[in-house]
Design an enzyme around this catalytic site. Structure first.
Site, short mmCIF file in Angstrom:
data_model
loop_
_atom_site.label_atom_id
_atom_site.label_comp_id
_atom_site.label_asym_id
_atom_site.label_seq_id
_atom_site.Cartn_x
_atom_site.Cartn_y
_atom_site.Cartn_z
N LYS A 210 55.74 -7.26 18.51
CA LYS A 210 57.14 -8.23 18.59
C LYS A 210 56.84 -9.18 19.79
O LYS A 210 55.86 -8.87 20.81
CB LYS A 210 58.27 -7.12 19.19
CG LYS A 210 59.86 -7.92 19.44
CD LYS A 210 61.46 -7.32 19.83
CE LYS A 210 60.99 -6.48 21.53
NZ LYS A 210 61.07 -8.05 22.39
N GLU B 130 58.90 -12.42 22.79
CA GLU B 130 60.27 -13.29 23.13
C GLU B 130 59.40 -14.39 23.07
O GLU B 130 58.45 -15.54 23.68
CB GLU B 130 60.02 -12.74 24.60
CG GLU B 130 60.14 -11.14 24.43
CD GLU B 130 60.94 -10.81 26.18
OE1 GLU B 130 61.03 -11.68 26.77
OE2 GLU B 130 60.83 -9.33 26.19
N ASP C 235 55.87 -4.05 21.48
CA ASP C 235 56.10 -5.25 21.96
C ASP C 235 54.79 -5.77 22.67
O ASP C 235 53.84 -4.62 23.65
CB ASP C 235 56.83 -4.64 22.98
CG ASP C 235 58.25 -5.53 23.35
OD1 ASP C 235 57.92 -6.82 22.86
OD2 ASP C 235 58.76 -4.76 23.79
N GLU D 231 68.97 -10.58 21.67
CA GLU D 231 69.22 -9.93 23.06
C GLU D 231 71.13 -10.71 23.82
O GLU D 231 70.54 -11.63 24.20
CB GLU D 231 68.35 -9.89 23.88
CG GLU D 231 68.78 -8.70 25.06
CD GLU D 231 67.77 -7.99 25.32
OE1 GLU D 231 66.63 -7.92 25.36
OE2 GLU D 231 67.80 -7.43 26.49
N ASP E 212 58.64 -3.02 25.60
CA ASP E 212 57.47 -3.31 26.95
C ASP E 212 58.39 -2.58 28.09
O ASP E 212 58.42 -2.75 29.48
CB ASP E 212 57.86 -5.03 27.66
CG ASP E 212 57.88 -5.83 27.15
OD1 ASP E 212 59.00 -5.24 27.66
OD2 ASP E 212 58.33 -6.90 27.71
N SER E 213 60.02 -2.65 27.78
CA SER E 213 61.06 -2.22 29.17
C SER E 213 60.40 -0.44 29.36
O SER E 213 60.93 -0.42 30.35
CB SER E 213 62.49 -1.56 27.74
OG SER E 213 62.62 -0.93 26.54
#
Ligand code: KIV
Length: 288
Positions: free
Chosen positions: A120, A122, A90, A188, A51-52
């Site tokens: 993925k 978070e 993501d 991270e 999602d960057s």
């Protein structure tokens, strides 16, 4: 390599084998068809459609506003460009937080519509019900602990995590994610010794970004490696090429050549004798 010349598809079993054998796992973000093709050609084990892309491709100041539909759009392009790497989509902010049922439905879209191999998400204990539900639906999940950019505001910014007694929480969360069925965990921006401890503590691969060399694998962002994003450069980024000035130079040269009439030259044009055209059009034409 297979008989078709393509590399063999990366599998979860192979990722696990790599961890056990001490062979490092390579992961790279890609957001479109050419990026995926280049990642595959470079032999990446895994591609993350991160999602960057909200920042690097869509120009948002952070990752929070990217939507499910935008993520799926990019995942589909990546899937068309790469067959061998293990593909991870993501899940965007708020696509798995509200309730596990919605999380499963959204995770399912990454698999069914965008043909990702896994998703993925978070977070640790706070997102455990969502992870358990997604895993139960048969969808592989990659966890993400440490600096979690979707909740960077709550963490008071993009900074190293796990430097206080809260380090213990990350170890506990890593154990919980493994127990919940995650096949791996992205770590991270945490101190290297903490990442090493977590890597030793769990049986699933850890993929580090700003988490030191002891992780089972590493991930970096496409635009960071290639020098294409200059808004923000975290300490953990290693830039392997300086592409932006080269691209700007190439575009400038094109503009100069258009302006001074050098481009297009004869070799870029389709020729036809004026006489032929005159006959085709069946009339005389006043050439200027
Ligand atoms: O979105 C992303 O690119 C990521 C990586 C930084 C791990 O989550």
């Amino acid at each position: 390599m297979s008989v078709t010349g393509r590399m063999k598809k990366m599998t979860l079993a192979e990722l696990n084998r790599k961890k056990k054998a001490g062979e490092k796992i390579t992961m790279f973000t890609a957001y479109d068809y050419p990026g995926a093709q280049m990642a595959e050609e470079a032999g990446m084990d895994m591609i993350l459609v991160g999602d960057s892309l909200a920042m690097t491709v869509l120009g948002h100041p952070d990752t929070v506003s990217v939507t499910m539909d935008e993520m799926l759009h990019h995942c589909k392009a990546v899937q068309r460009g790469a067959t061998a790497p293990f593909l991870v989509g993501d899940m965007p902010f708020m696509s798995y937080h509200a309730d596990p049922f919605e999380a499963v439905k959204n995770a399912g879209r990454f698999i069914k519509e965008a043909r990702m191999d896994a998703v993925k998400l978070e977070g640790g204990e706070n997102v455990l019900p969502a992870i358990e539900a997604i895993v139960k639906a048969g969808i592989p999940v990659l966890g993400h602990l440490g600096l979690t950019p979707q909740t960077a505001t709550a963490l008071s910014g993009y900074k190293v995590q796990g430097t206080t007694a809260a380090a213990r929480t990350f170890i506990e969360d890593a154990r919980l994610l493994e127990k919940a069925g995650c096949f791996g965990i992205v770590l991270e921006a945490i101190p290297s010794p903490l990442a090493e401890l977590i890597t030793d503590e769990i049986n699933i691969p850890t993929i580090g970004i700003g988490a030191g060399a002891a992780c089972d694998g590493q991930v970096l962002v496409y635009h960071d490696i290639l020098g294409l994003y200059d808004q923000f450069k975290p300490k953990f980024v290693k830039q392997y090429a300086e592409m932006k000035p080269q691209i700007v130079e190439a575009i400038k040269s094109y503009a100069v050549e258009v302006r001074n009439g050098v481009f297009p030259a004869a070799e870029h044009s389709f020729s036809m004798k004026k006489e032929e055209l005159k006959n085709l059009l069946e009339r005389d034409y006043e050439w200027v």
